[in-house]
Design a protein around this motif. Structure first.
Motif, mmCIF file in Angstrom:
data_model
loop_
_atom_site.group_PDB
_atom_site.id
_atom_site.type_symbol
_atom_site.label_atom_id
_atom_site.label_comp_id
_atom_site.label_asym_id
_atom_site.label_seq_id
_atom_site.Cartn_x
_atom_site.Cartn_y
_atom_site.Cartn_z
ATOM 1 N N ASP A 121 22.914 20.584 3.248
ATOM 2 C CA ASP A 121 23.524 21.758 5.182
ATOM 3 C C ASP A 121 22.471 20.747 6.509
ATOM 4 O O ASP A 121 23.418 21.077 7.520
ATOM 5 C CB ASP A 121 23.801 22.954 4.386
ATOM 6 N N SER A 122 22.085 20.845 6.562
ATOM 7 C CA SER A 122 21.061 20.151 7.103
ATOM 8 C C SER A 122 20.430 18.819 8.450
ATOM 9 O O SER A 122 19.874 18.625 8.492
ATOM 10 C CB SER A 122 19.379 21.268 6.813
ATOM 11 N N ALA A 123 21.341 18.149 6.829
ATOM 12 C CA ALA A 123 21.837 16.895 7.245
ATOM 13 C C ALA A 123 22.302 16.079 8.745
ATOM 14 O O ALA A 123 23.262 17.350 8.583
ATOM 15 C CB ALA A 123 21.921 15.992 6.135
ATOM 16 N N ILE A 124 21.779 15.527 9.260
ATOM 17 C CA ILE A 124 21.911 15.277 10.381
ATOM 18 C C ILE A 124 22.592 13.909 10.996
ATOM 19 O O ILE A 124 22.415 13.127 9.763
ATOM 20 C CB ILE A 124 21.154 15.018 11.606
ATOM 21 N N HIS A 125 23.919 13.070 11.696
ATOM 22 C CA HIS A 125 23.907 12.198 11.790
ATOM 23 C C HIS A 125 23.810 11.660 13.338
ATOM 24 O O HIS A 125 24.292 12.691 14.288
ATOM 25 C CB HIS A 125 26.051 12.132 11.433
ATOM 26 N N MET A 126 23.629 10.457 13.662
ATOM 27 C CA MET A 126 23.974 10.083 15.131
ATOM 28 C C MET A 126 24.758 9.039 15.721
ATOM 29 O O MET A 126 24.467 8.404 16.532
ATOM 30 C CB MET A 126 22.097 9.276 14.493
ATOM 31 N N LEU B 289 10.300 15.722 10.085
ATOM 32 C CA LEU B 289 10.257 15.930 11.298
ATOM 33 C C LEU B 289 10.347 14.142 11.170
ATOM 34 O O LEU B 289 9.988 13.505 9.696
ATOM 35 C CB LEU B 289 9.247 16.164 12.456
ATOM 36 N N CYS B 290 11.279 14.291 12.360
ATOM 37 C CA CYS B 290 11.330 12.134 12.457
ATOM 38 C C CYS B 290 12.144 11.874 13.837
ATOM 39 O O CYS B 290 12.796 12.791 14.257
ATOM 40 C CB CYS B 290 12.218 12.095 11.322
ATOM 41 N N TYR C 242 20.698 11.511 8.738
ATOM 42 C CA TYR C 242 18.546 11.945 8.233
ATOM 43 C C TYR C 242 18.798 12.918 7.892
ATOM 44 O O TYR C 242 20.066 13.980 8.136
ATOM 45 C CB TYR C 242 17.940 11.549 9.550
ATOM 46 N N PHE C 243 18.111 12.370 6.606
ATOM 47 C CA PHE C 243 18.379 14.595 5.658
ATOM 48 C C PHE C 243 16.474 14.820 5.401
ATOM 49 O O PHE C 243 15.888 14.370 5.312
ATOM 50 C CB PHE C 243 18.671 14.056 4.073
ATOM 51 N N PRO C 244 16.372 16.019 5.751
ATOM 52 C CA PRO C 244 15.028 16.366 5.669
ATOM 53 C C PRO C 244 14.638 16.185 4.720
ATOM 54 O O PRO C 244 15.308 15.919 3.041
ATOM 55 C CB PRO C 244 15.156 18.101 5.508
#
Length: 126
Positions: free
Chosen positions: A55-60, A81-82, A91-93
């Motif tokens: 649920d905390s993954a993001i896309h760019m 962080l990245c 991107y996944f934490p």
């Protein structure tokens, strides 16, 4: 979206980052998508209901610039962080997170794993 200031209590920032909070699915999905630029001392705080890697993954996708991405647990402690590159997929934490801070890439150097962050709500007086 509510506005708030973010400060790193483990490594004090010269200027707090002014954030917009995104709590709904659609606001989290959009984030900075299609934005032309990001201002140096601004960002978005994406909030989930629970700590999770998925649920905390993001896309760019559809991004015009790179972002500093800082994942936080329920206590606002940095868990990963990245530097997220524009037009990369996901991107996944490394660890479950409840909050995702998206801010200007110049801020990446101001955060480390284990840092404790603090939010202060901005109040508008009429």
């Amino acid at each position: 979206m509510l506005n708030c200031y973010l400060q790193n209590t483990s490594n004090i920032l010269e200027y707090p980052i002014e954030l917009k909070q995104a709590t709904s699915f659609w606001k989290r999905l959009l984030g900075y998508m299609f934005a032309k630029e990001i201002h140096l001392n601004s960002g978005i705080l994406l909030s989930s209901k629970n700590e999770s890697r998925l649920d905390s993954a993001i896309h760019m996708l559809f991004m015009n610039f790179d972002l500093a991405v800082i994942w936080l647990d329920k206590n606002l402690t940095v868990v990963d962080l990245c530097l997220a590159k524009k037009w990369r997929s996901f991107y996944f934490p490394a660890k479950p997170a409840m909050y995702v801070l998206e801010t200007h890439p110049a801020h990446l150097k101001n955060f480390r794993l284990g840092d404790q962050l603090m939010l202060q709500t901005i109040t508008n007086h009429a």
